[in-house]
Scaffold this motif. Structure first.
Motif, short mmCIF file in Angstrom:
data_model
loop_
_atom_site.label_atom_id
_atom_site.label_comp_id
_atom_site.label_asym_id
_atom_site.label_seq_id
_atom_site.Cartn_x
_atom_site.Cartn_y
_atom_site.Cartn_z
N GLU A 1 0.76 -1.07 -0.17
CA GLU A 1 0.16 -0.02 0.02
C GLU A 1 0.87 1.34 -0.09
N GLY A 2 0.34 2.44 -0.56
CA GLY A 2 1.07 3.76 -0.53
C GLY A 2 0.09 4.42 -0.70
N ASN A 3 0.60 5.98 -0.46
CA ASN A 3 -0.19 7.14 -0.61
C ASN A 3 -0.44 7.54 -1.80
N ILE A 4 -1.80 7.44 -2.28
CA ILE A 4 -1.97 8.13 -3.68
C ILE A 4 -2.92 9.23 -3.57
N SER A 5 -2.20 10.20 -4.08
CA SER A 5 -2.93 11.69 -3.96
C SER A 5 -3.51 11.98 -5.23
N ALA B 1 16.62 1.11 -4.97
CA ALA B 1 16.27 1.45 -6.18
C ALA B 1 16.26 0.17 -7.13
N ASP B 2 17.20 -1.00 -6.54
CA ASP B 2 17.11 -2.04 -7.15
C ASP B 2 15.96 -2.78 -7.17
N TYR B 3 15.12 -2.51 -6.20
CA TYR B 3 13.75 -3.46 -5.98
C TYR B 3 12.63 -2.51 -5.89
N PRO B 4 12.21 -1.76 -6.89
CA PRO B 4 11.14 -0.79 -6.72
C PRO B 4 10.04 -1.28 -6.38
N LEU B 5 9.43 -0.81 -5.31
CA LEU B 5 7.90 -1.31 -4.69
C LEU B 5 6.76 -0.43 -5.41
N ARG B 6 5.92 -0.98 -5.74
CA ARG B 6 4.51 0.03 -6.00
C ARG B 6 3.47 -0.63 -5.36
N ALA B 7 2.52 0.17 -5.04
CA ALA B 7 1.13 -0.27 -4.24
C ALA B 7 0.46 -1.03 -5.04
N GLY B 8 0.06 -2.09 -4.33
CA GLY B 8 -0.99 -3.15 -5.15
C GLY B 8 -0.24 -4.40 -5.44
N MET B 9 1.11 -4.42 -5.24
CA MET B 9 1.81 -5.67 -5.47
C MET B 9 1.39 -6.85 -4.30
N SER B 10 1.26 -8.07 -4.79
CA SER B 10 1.11 -9.21 -3.84
C SER B 10 2.27 -9.44 -2.95
N VAL B 11 1.85 -9.94 -1.80
CA VAL B 11 2.87 -9.93 -0.83
C VAL B 11 2.51 -11.32 -0.01
N SER B 12 3.50 -12.04 0.54
CA SER B 12 3.44 -13.16 1.38
C SER B 12 4.20 -12.67 2.69
N VAL B 13 3.66 -12.83 3.93
CA VAL B 13 4.17 -12.50 5.18
C VAL B 13 4.41 -13.61 6.11
N LYS B 14 5.27 -13.64 6.98
CA LYS B 14 5.42 -14.44 8.00
C LYS B 14 5.83 -13.91 9.19
N VAL B 15 4.84 -13.78 10.34
CA VAL B 15 5.04 -13.10 11.51
C VAL B 15 6.10 -14.16 12.33
N LYS B 16 7.37 -13.81 12.94
CA LYS B 16 8.01 -14.55 13.58
C LYS B 16 7.56 -14.84 15.07
N ASN B 17 7.56 -15.82 15.49
CA ASN B 17 7.23 -16.03 17.18
C ASN B 17 8.20 -15.52 17.98
N GLN B 18 7.90 -14.58 18.93
CA GLN B 18 8.88 -14.04 20.01
C GLN B 18 8.67 -14.28 21.16
N LYS C 1 7.29 6.03 0.27
CA LYS C 1 6.70 5.70 1.60
C LYS C 1 5.67 4.41 1.34
N ILE C 2 6.18 3.23 1.33
CA ILE C 2 5.52 1.81 1.16
C ILE C 2 5.23 1.18 1.99
N TRP C 3 4.11 0.41 2.60
CA TRP C 3 4.13 -0.43 3.58
C TRP C 3 3.13 -1.57 3.19
N VAL C 4 2.97 -2.50 3.92
CA VAL C 4 2.12 -3.76 3.67
C VAL C 4 0.82 -3.97 4.60
N VAL C 5 -0.20 -4.11 4.06
CA VAL C 5 -1.48 -4.52 4.59
C VAL C 5 -1.67 -5.82 4.38
N ALA C 6 -1.47 -6.76 5.44
CA ALA C 6 -1.94 -8.10 5.38
C ALA C 6 -3.16 -8.70 6.04
#
Length: 358
Positions: free
Chosen positions: A31-35, A341-358, A262-267
Motif C-alpha cells: 500500500e502507498g499514499n495516492i493523492s 532502487a534495485d527493488y522498486p516497490l509499487r502499491a498493489g503488489m502481492s505479498v506473503s508475510v510470516k510473523v516470527k514468534n517472539q 513511503k510504502i507499507w504492507v497491509v496483511a
C-alpha cells in the motif's frame, strides 16, 4: 527403511513444532499514499505539463487552466476595494465638516448668550432711565400747569421721556431677537450633532464595506491561484486523464500522484491468528515480483474493524440464514529497511508475510 521413516517423522515433527508459533498469510499487498489531482474550479485546460509515470516533486506544476475570466474578477474586486476606500475618505471628510459645523454653531451660541447678558443689563438701565425721565416729565408738566415752569423745560422732559421709552423698546427687541437666535443655535447644534452621529455610523459602514471588498479581492485571487494545478506530494504521475482544451469541473479526477518513497504492507490475517500477533513483532516479507529477495519489517498497527465491515454491502448476520465465516483483520506492516532502487516497490503488489514468534 523403518529407521528412515522414523527419522522423517521426527524431523517433520520438529519442524512443525518450531514453526507452529509463526503466523503466515499470502492475503497481503503493498500500500502507498495516492493523492488525487482534482480541480477546485471550473475551467478549460490551457496546458498539461506532465505525462504518465513521470516523477514529480511536491509543488510542481501539473496543469494550467485558462485564467482570463478569473483575472477579470480580480481586477473588478480591486476596483471595488478602491471605491470602498474612497468612500471611507469621503465619510471621514463629511464627519470632520459636521464636527467643525457643530463647533462653530456652539461658539456662535456662546457669543449670543454673552450678548444677551449685556442686552439685559441695557434693558435694566433703560427702565431706570425711563422711570427717572417719567418722574421729571410729570414734575415739569405740573410746573407748567402752575405757570411755574417754562414750555422749554416741559418739552425737554417730554423728549427725554419718549427717548427713554424708545431705548427700552429697542433693548427689549434686541433681547427677543437674541433669544430667538439662541433657540435657533440650539436647534442647529442638535441637528449638527445628529448629522455628526450619522456620519460616524457612515464611517463604520464604509469601513465594513472596505473589509468586505478586501475579502472579495482575496477570494478572487484565491480562485485565480487555482488555475495553476500543482502536485500535493512527491511521487509518480498515474492515471492521467486530462488533455489540453478539455473543459473540467470541480472534483473531476484528472490524474493521481502515487508516493514512491513511503510504502507499507497491509496483511489480512484471520481473526483466529490475531491473538498471536503483537505490535513490533518481526515480519519476513516476500514480494511476488522479487521471489529471491526477502524483506524485513515489523507490525505497526491493527485495524479497528474487519475488512467486511468496510465493504460496500457489509454482511448483516441478523437476517436470513447464518453461515459463520472466518473474518480477516487488516494489519499494517512497515519495512525496517529503506527502499532500494534495485527493488522498486509499487502499491498493489502481492505479498506473503510470516510473523516470527517472539
Amino acid at each position: 527403511m523403518k529407521k528412515s521413516i522414523i527419522y522423517s517423522f521426527v524431523l517433520f515433527g520438529f519442524l512443525f513444532v518450531s514453526c507452529s508459533g509463526n503466523q503466515t498469510t499470502d492475503n497481503a499487498q503493498l500500500e502507498g499514499n495516492i493523492s488525487p489531482i482534482i480541480p477546485k474550479i471550473n475551467g478549460t485546460v490551457a496546458s498539461v505539463l506532465v505525462e504518465d509515470n513521470q516523477a514529480v516533486s511536491e509543488g510542481d506544476t501539473l496543469a494550467i487552466l485558462d485564467d482570463a475570466s478569473y483575472k477579470i474578477a480580480v481586477a473588478q474586486a480591486q476596483i471595488a476595494l478602491e471605491q470602498a476606500q474612497q468612500n471611507v475618505k469621503l465619510s471621514r471628510n463629511n464627519s470632520n465638516i459636521s464636527a467643525a459645523s457643530v463647533s462653530t454653531v456652539k461658539a456662535n451660541s456662546n457669543a449670543v448668550s454673552a450678548n444677551i447678558a449685556s442686552v439685559n443689563a441695557g434693558i435694566e438701565a433703560a427702565k431706570t432711565r425711563l422711570e427717572l425721565t417719567t418722574k421729571n416729565f410729570a414734575r415739569y408738566e405740573k410746573l407748567l400747569q402752575q405757570k411755574s415752569g417754562s414750555q422749554l423745560q416741559y418739552d425737554v422732559a417730554k423728549a427725554e421721556k419718549e427717548g427713554a421709552e424708545a431705548q427700552l423698546k429697542i433693548a427689549e427687541s434686541q433681547a427677543n431677537s437674541l433669544a430667538k437666535q439662541i433657540d435657533a443655535s440650539k436647534q442647529q447644534v442638535a441637528t449638527g450633532q445628529a448629522e455628526l452621529a450619522s456620519s460616524v455610523e457612515g464611517i463604520t459602514l464604509t469601513e465594513l464595506a472596505v473589509r468586505q471588498a478586501e475579502q472579495n479581492l482575496e477570494a478572487a485571487k484565491l480562485l485565480l491561484s487555482y488555475c495553476v494545478i500543482t502536485s500535493p506530494a512527491s511521487g509518480i504521475i498515474s492515471k492521467k486523464n486530462v488533455q489540453k482544451g478539455q473543459v473540467v469541473s470541480i472534483g473531476q479526477p484528472l490524474m493521481a500522484v502515487a508516493d514512491n518513497q513511503k510504502i507499507w504492507v497491509v496483511a489480512n490475517f484471520k481473526e483466529t491468528q490475531i491473538e498471536k500477533l503483537k505490535i513490533d513483532q518481526t515480519v519476513d516479507i516476500k514480494i511476488d515480483a522479487y521471489p529471491k529477495k526477502s524483506f524485513q519489517g515489523k507490525i505497526a498497527s491493527f485495524s479497528q474493524a474487519t475488512g467486511s465491515k468496510f465493504s460496500l454491502l457489509p454482511a448483516d448476520n441478523a437476517t436470513g440464514n447464518f453461515v459463520k465465516v472466518t473474518q480477516r483483520i487488516p494489519v499494517k506492516i512497515v519495512f525496517n529497511e529503506a527502499l532500494s532502487a534495485d527493488y522498486p516497490l509499487r502499491a498493489g503488489m502481492s505479498v506473503s508475510v510470516k510473523v516470527k514468534n517472539q
